[in-house]
Design a protein around this motif. Sequence first.
Motif, mmCIF file in Angstrom:
data_model
loop_
_atom_site.group_PDB
_atom_site.id
_atom_site.type_symbol
_atom_site.label_atom_id
_atom_site.label_comp_id
_atom_site.label_asym_id
_atom_site.label_seq_id
_atom_site.Cartn_x
_atom_site.Cartn_y
_atom_site.Cartn_z
ATOM 1 N N PRO A 1 0.806 -1.224 0.000
ATOM 2 C CA PRO A 1 0.000 0.000 0.000
ATOM 3 C C PRO A 1 0.843 1.280 0.000
ATOM 4 N N LEU A 2 2.030 1.214 0.625
ATOM 5 C CA LEU A 2 2.899 2.406 0.646
ATOM 6 C C LEU A 2 3.365 2.720 -0.775
ATOM 7 N N LEU A 3 3.741 1.670 -1.523
ATOM 8 C CA LEU A 3 4.155 1.853 -2.915
ATOM 9 C C LEU A 3 2.965 2.296 -3.770
ATOM 10 N N ALA A 4 1.814 1.687 -3.500
ATOM 11 C CA ALA A 4 0.614 1.983 -4.300
ATOM 12 C C ALA A 4 0.211 3.450 -4.184
ATOM 13 N N SER A 5 0.512 4.061 -3.047
ATOM 14 C CA SER A 5 0.144 5.471 -2.862
ATOM 15 C C SER A 5 0.893 6.376 -3.833
ATOM 16 N N ALA A 6 1.990 5.855 -4.412
ATOM 17 C CA ALA A 6 2.707 6.606 -5.448
ATOM 18 C C ALA A 6 2.476 5.976 -6.822
ATOM 19 N N GLY A 7 1.473 5.134 -6.918
ATOM 20 C CA GLY A 7 1.138 4.514 -8.203
ATOM 21 C C GLY A 7 2.049 3.366 -8.590
ATOM 22 N N ILE A 8 2.848 2.873 -7.642
ATOM 23 C CA ILE A 8 3.754 1.758 -7.952
ATOM 24 C C ILE A 8 3.069 0.444 -7.592
ATOM 25 N N THR A 9 3.012 -0.472 -8.555
ATOM 26 C CA THR A 9 2.422 -1.777 -8.279
ATOM 27 C C THR A 9 3.428 -2.874 -8.617
ATOM 28 N N VAL A 10 3.386 -3.950 -7.810
ATOM 29 C CA VAL A 10 4.238 -5.110 -8.064
ATOM 30 C C VAL A 10 3.456 -6.035 -8.986
ATOM 31 N N LEU A 11 4.116 -6.516 -10.049
ATOM 32 C CA LEU A 11 3.380 -7.212 -11.108
ATOM 33 C C LEU A 11 3.161 -8.705 -10.841
ATOM 34 N N ASP A 12 3.878 -9.277 -9.869
ATOM 35 C CA ASP A 12 3.660 -10.694 -9.542
ATOM 36 C C ASP A 12 3.180 -10.812 -8.101
ATOM 37 N N LEU B 1 24.241 0.718 7.727
ATOM 38 C CA LEU B 1 22.903 0.741 7.132
ATOM 39 C C LEU B 1 22.249 2.080 7.456
ATOM 40 N N TYR B 2 21.901 2.817 6.418
ATOM 41 C CA TYR B 2 21.208 4.085 6.617
ATOM 42 C C TYR B 2 19.730 3.778 6.815
ATOM 43 N N GLN B 3 19.147 4.294 7.892
ATOM 44 C CA GLN B 3 17.738 4.031 8.223
ATOM 45 C C GLN B 3 16.966 5.339 8.225
ATOM 46 N N PRO B 4 16.556 5.817 7.036
ATOM 47 C CA PRO B 4 15.948 7.142 6.998
ATOM 48 C C PRO B 4 14.515 7.208 7.537
ATOM 49 N N LEU B 5 13.805 6.067 7.589
ATOM 50 C CA LEU B 5 12.376 6.151 7.925
ATOM 51 C C LEU B 5 11.875 4.980 8.746
ATOM 52 N N ASP B 6 11.045 5.324 9.736
ATOM 53 C CA ASP B 6 10.224 4.330 10.412
ATOM 54 C C ASP B 6 8.928 4.223 9.608
ATOM 55 N N VAL C 1 17.311 6.760 -5.875
ATOM 56 C CA VAL C 1 17.190 6.269 -4.497
ATOM 57 C C VAL C 1 16.456 7.302 -3.649
ATOM 58 N N ARG C 2 16.845 8.565 -3.778
ATOM 59 C CA ARG C 2 16.145 9.654 -3.074
ATOM 60 C C ARG C 2 14.662 9.676 -3.429
ATOM 61 N N ALA C 3 14.373 9.494 -4.722
ATOM 62 C CA ALA C 3 12.977 9.535 -5.171
ATOM 63 C C ALA C 3 12.162 8.447 -4.479
ATOM 64 N N LEU C 4 12.759 7.263 -4.335
ATOM 65 C CA LEU C 4 12.022 6.173 -3.684
ATOM 66 C C LEU C 4 11.883 6.421 -2.177
ATOM 67 N N ILE C 5 12.926 6.975 -1.560
ATOM 68 C CA ILE C 5 12.809 7.337 -0.136
ATOM 69 C C ILE C 5 11.671 8.348 0.041
ATOM 70 N N ASP C 6 11.571 9.290 -0.899
ATOM 71 C CA ASP C 6 10.499 10.300 -0.824
ATOM 72 C C ASP C 6 9.116 9.679 -0.976
ATOM 73 N N VAL C 7 9.011 8.669 -1.850
ATOM 74 C CA VAL C 7 7.738 7.949 -1.999
ATOM 75 C C VAL C 7 7.302 7.387 -0.639
ATOM 76 N N PHE C 8 8.242 6.731 0.048
ATOM 77 C CA PHE C 8 7.921 6.151 1.354
ATOM 78 C C PHE C 8 7.630 7.243 2.381
ATOM 79 N N ALA C 9 8.419 8.303 2.345
ATOM 80 C CA ALA C 9 8.231 9.387 3.326
ATOM 81 C C ALA C 9 6.827 9.975 3.198
ATOM 82 N N LYS C 10 6.387 10.198 1.957
ATOM 83 C CA LYS C 10 5.037 10.768 1.744
ATOM 84 C C LYS C 10 3.970 9.780 2.187
ATOM 85 N N ALA C 11 4.213 8.499 1.944
ATOM 86 C CA ALA C 11 3.205 7.477 2.271
ATOM 87 C C ALA C 11 3.011 7.322 3.778
#
Length: 212
Positions: A18-29, A83-88, A200-210
């Motif tokens: 659902p976190l990925l889906a909030s940015a329109g990203i879907t897993v195909l399998d 290991l960089y841990q930018p987000l809970d 990588v930043r763009a994907l971190i931002d996707v999670f941060a917004k979600a």
Amino acid sequence: MPITLALSKGRIFDDTLPLLASAGITVLDDPEKSRKLILATNRPDLRVVLVRASDVPTYVQYGGADLGVAGKDVLIEHGEDGLYQPLDLKIARCRMSVAVRADFDYASAVRQGSRIRVATKYTQIARQHFADKGVHVDLIKLYGSMELAPLTGLADAIVDLVSTGSTLKANNLVEVEHIMDISSRLVVNQAALKLRREPVRALIDVFAKAVS
Ligand code: ATP
Ligand code: MG
């Protein structure tokens, strides 16, 4: 090479979707239907790899994946250096607790300074917890079904993850100490953060917004 995100099957995969889906990203399998370990997404520049929950930090640390999602329990047990841990991500929430058989007097065992036998998969967390309390323990490493240990006399206590408490209850165990709250974190490979900064930043931002 696409950006690679390491996830484990089950609750982490299910709660990350659902976190990925909030940015329109879907897993195909669907990992429950396919045996594939590398899953494409609707973004050609992003793929998901499926690994054991406890292997996520290893994949990310050594660059087998650029990012990953792992429980704080797994991160502490693995060691968090490099290991960089930018987000809970606040998913897969539960708590790490000490539990004993309902007829075991934990408080008086602690008060009397008895050596307590503790069975757990989480030996780092357990060792630190009892050291902080000044309680002497013999740690017994297990890989699963910790609840069985006090029932069979293998141990006096267990350190395990608890969410609803129904598994403990079903096995006549009681929670006697809350060690820490647990949730899953986004972890990022340090080199990827420098060398593949933009995606990588763009994907971190996707999670941060979600999660915000
Ligand atoms: P494996 O099943 O491969 O041995 P695992 O048991 O650690 O590994 P999962 O059960 O998928 O894998 O758990 C993944 C993460 O989810 C754990 O590291 C923990 O942070 C969290 N978790 C575990 N149990 C619960 C629970 N009952 N409720 C909520 N979150 C949990
Ligand atoms: Mg499990």
